[in-house]
Design an enzyme around this catalytic site. Sequence first.
Site, mmCIF file in Angstrom:
data_model
loop_
_atom_site.group_PDB
_atom_site.id
_atom_site.type_symbol
_atom_site.label_atom_id
_atom_site.label_comp_id
_atom_site.label_asym_id
_atom_site.label_seq_id
_atom_site.Cartn_x
_atom_site.Cartn_y
_atom_site.Cartn_z
ATOM 1 N N HIS A 162 0.763 -1.024 -0.051
ATOM 2 C CA HIS A 162 -0.024 -0.053 -0.095
ATOM 3 C C HIS A 162 0.964 1.389 -0.058
ATOM 4 O O HIS A 162 2.014 1.424 0.343
ATOM 5 C CB HIS A 162 -0.945 -0.037 1.335
ATOM 6 C CG HIS A 162 -2.175 0.863 1.250
ATOM 7 N ND1 HIS A 162 -2.008 2.229 1.304
ATOM 8 C CD2 HIS A 162 -3.189 0.663 0.764
ATOM 9 C CE1 HIS A 162 -3.219 2.890 1.035
ATOM 10 N NE2 HIS A 162 -3.961 1.875 0.887
ATOM 11 N N ASP A 167 -7.970 -5.497 0.104
ATOM 12 C CA ASP A 167 -8.327 -6.299 -0.882
ATOM 13 C C ASP A 167 -8.165 -7.747 -0.730
ATOM 14 O O ASP A 167 -8.567 -8.792 -1.560
ATOM 15 C CB ASP A 167 -7.869 -5.882 -2.283
ATOM 16 C CG ASP A 167 -8.582 -4.410 -2.422
ATOM 17 O OD1 ASP A 167 -9.631 -4.341 -2.434
ATOM 18 O OD2 ASP A 167 -8.021 -3.557 -3.080
HETATM 19 N N1 CMC Z 1 4.022 -7.691 -4.664
HETATM 20 C C1 CMC Z 1 5.359 -7.724 -4.865
HETATM 21 N N2 CMC Z 1 6.169 -6.510 -4.928
HETATM 22 C C2 CMC Z 1 5.697 -5.359 -4.790
HETATM 23 C C3 CMC Z 1 4.095 -5.329 -4.294
HETATM 24 C C4 CMC Z 1 3.361 -6.689 -4.501
HETATM 25 N N3 CMC Z 1 2.067 -6.603 -4.246
HETATM 26 N N4 CMC Z 1 3.805 -4.289 -4.166
HETATM 27 C C5 CMC Z 1 4.990 -3.394 -4.105
HETATM 28 N N5 CMC Z 1 6.023 -4.412 -4.475
HETATM 29 C C6 CMC Z 1 7.468 -3.791 -4.318
HETATM 30 C C7 CMC Z 1 7.770 -2.919 -5.927
HETATM 31 O O1 CMC Z 1 8.046 -3.881 -6.640
HETATM 32 C C8 CMC Z 1 8.813 -2.004 -5.446
HETATM 33 O O2 CMC Z 1 9.960 -2.964 -5.351
HETATM 34 P P1 CMC Z 1 11.355 -2.164 -5.512
HETATM 35 O O3 CMC Z 1 11.736 -1.137 -4.193
HETATM 36 O O4 CMC Z 1 12.297 -3.278 -5.358
HETATM 37 O O5 CMC Z 1 11.467 -1.598 -6.828
HETATM 38 C C9 CMC Z 1 8.456 -1.834 -3.898
HETATM 39 O O6 CMC Z 1 7.768 -2.771 -3.650
HETATM 40 C C10 CMC Z 1 7.565 -0.412 -3.727
HETATM 41 O O7 CMC Z 1 6.661 -0.585 -4.672
HETATM 42 P P2 CMC Z 1 5.866 0.660 -5.368
HETATM 43 O O8 CMC Z 1 4.961 -0.240 -6.616
HETATM 44 O O9 CMC Z 1 6.753 1.625 -5.627
HETATM 45 O O10 CMC Z 1 4.833 1.004 -4.287
HETATM 46 P P3 CMC Z 1 3.586 2.044 -4.720
HETATM 47 O O11 CMC Z 1 3.534 2.829 -3.330
HETATM 48 O O12 CMC Z 1 3.866 2.694 -5.815
HETATM 49 O O13 CMC Z 1 2.297 1.071 -4.889
HETATM 50 C C11 CMC Z 1 0.643 -0.554 -4.510
HETATM 51 C C12 CMC Z 1 1.597 0.396 -4.051
HETATM 52 C C13 CMC Z 1 -0.548 -0.786 -3.821
HETATM 53 C C14 CMC Z 1 0.045 -0.048 -6.103
HETATM 54 C C15 CMC Z 1 1.509 -1.621 -4.682
HETATM 55 O O14 CMC Z 1 1.858 -2.283 -3.609
HETATM 56 C C16 CMC Z 1 0.740 -2.940 -5.468
HETATM 57 O O15 CMC Z 1 0.873 -2.996 -6.810
HETATM 58 N N6 CMC Z 1 0.333 -3.835 -4.717
HETATM 59 C C17 CMC Z 1 -0.756 -4.959 -5.409
HETATM 60 C C18 CMC Z 1 -2.189 -4.195 -5.975
HETATM 61 C C19 CMC Z 1 -2.848 -3.856 -4.864
HETATM 62 O O16 CMC Z 1 -3.106 -4.756 -3.978
HETATM 63 N N7 CMC Z 1 -3.685 -2.888 -4.809
HETATM 64 C C20 CMC Z 1 -4.680 -2.522 -3.800
HETATM 65 C C21 CMC Z 1 -4.193 -1.440 -2.858
HETATM 66 S S1 CMC Z 1 -5.060 -1.346 -1.568
HETATM 67 C C22 CMC Z 1 -6.783 -0.623 -2.029
HETATM 68 C C23 CMC Z 1 -6.530 0.521 -2.978
HETATM 69 O O17 CMC Z 1 -6.315 1.584 -2.729
HETATM 70 O O18 CMC Z 1 -7.749 0.419 -3.874
#
Ligand code: CMC
Length: 434
Positions: free
Chosen positions: A306, A363
């Site tokens: 998140h 989720d």
């Molecule tokens: N599985 C594997 N690796 C992950 C995941 C995941 N679910 N989420 C983040 N990472 C890694 C990402 O690859 C990155 O790694 P590195 O630092 O080595 O490059 C690091 O963690 C930071 O991730 P980010 O993408 O920069 O984080 P963000 O804040 O931009 O994204 C997020 C947040 C929720 C989009 C992301 O964690 C994600 O894609 N999660 C899966 C989708 C999900 O469950 N979304 C629902 C969010 S909660 C409800 C809502 O808001 O709707």
Amino acid sequence: MNTAAKLEIDGKVHTLPVVEGTEQERGIDIATLRTHTGCITLDDGYGNTGSCLSKITFIDGEKGVLRYRGIPIEELAQQSSFIETAYLIIYGHLPTRRELQHFSDLLTQNENLHEDMKYHFEGFPSTAHPMAILSSMINASSCFYPGLMGRWNPARFDVHTARLISQVRTIAAFSYRKSHGLPVIYPKPTHKYTANFLHMMFSEPYLEYELKPEVVRALDLIFLLHADHEQNCSTATVRMVASSQANLFACAAAGVCALWGPLHGGANQAVIEMLEEIHRSGDDGSRFIEAAKDKNSGKRLMGFGHRVYKNYDPRAKIIKQACDSLFRALHVSDPLLEIAQRLEAAALHDSYFLERKLYPNVDFYSGIMMRAVGIPTEMFTVIFAIGRMPGWIANFREIMDDPHSRIYRPRQVYTGPALNRYVPIEDRAEPAKA
Ligand code: CMC
């Protein structure tokens, strides 16, 4: 406590005011930075950008805290209902009995769609995703209420709000019925909000759906837990559109579109698809965990991570417990729940997830609970949208009630070509073939 920050650019020191919130979180006010320095701030993905002051929802992502109008989500989950919480979020206080009755009556009076709206459903193919139908139909609804247009009229806010909250549920149920070739079921004024939704989804003209209190409560809780979440992608979108003074329904339709993506509200559907894939492939979850850690695999552990929570999402904790209770009460089991529990246990002991502070989000378990309630997978994000409506409306209202509100218009740092000249078409060279 500092009330000003100093920034040095080209040897000159600039003083910027520091704004402090109720919970001591601080923001450096850079509104005049460009005027004084010629510089803007750059924050790709808005990870560190405060776009507004807001009185609605507080999140402490480090501690895993979520409060609506100051009230912890745990207390609301235990003692409130979705509609009472919706009132709290929109109007800023818990309703008295009379206020709640009035709100509830308004919802009932406005639950039916304009009859002509039914023709719009005919135009969608049976394969249409219900989120596409939902956003289109919310926008289309605004055509039937000319009072929505023109200048913001606070005197009509209550009725527009009730109409939107009530009708989004009717549209959602109708779109499900249509896409399955089923006759639409009209709302029943004697049912409460969530029971009425289940009735419109699952009753047949010849057979009334049997409402089980634990199922109604489970779905009501899901709505409540989704009711607001400060400046997430869809709410920020609603505020962005509202800042141009667009009408409430147009803003909500934009919110639905922003919510749809798998990185936001679409994650609940993506979680179930991921769990089904793991189940089908006979994986115990460990292969998928390895793939999710590999940046080249194109996979992520959906329902984990998140932007704001660097701790367990408090909503996920509540849903996980509620999911267990529901399964016990209904005497059902689901292999996907077992896979999810194994994935969670593995991820919570894996340095990749621990170092990046990736924990289950709302989720991760909500889809499993919705499956138990009987909601089909393609409707999961629609359920999220119904739940999020109070938050979008409250944020819309903050913009409209603010006499100093300005149109949202971020800037950029341009990285395209420098000054370029127009070349007439006859003088343009075809690119060389590879
Ligand atoms: N599985 C594997 N690796 C992950 C995941 C995941 N679910 N989420 C983040 N990472 C890694 C990402 O690859 C990155 O790694 P590195 O630092 O080595 O490059 C690091 O963690 C930071 O991730 P980010 O993408 O920069 O984080 P963000 O804040 O931009 O994204 C997020 C947040 C929720 C989009 C992301 O964690 C994600 O894609 N999660 C899966 C989708 C999900 O469950 N979304 C629902 C969010 S909660 C409800 C809502 O808001 O709707």
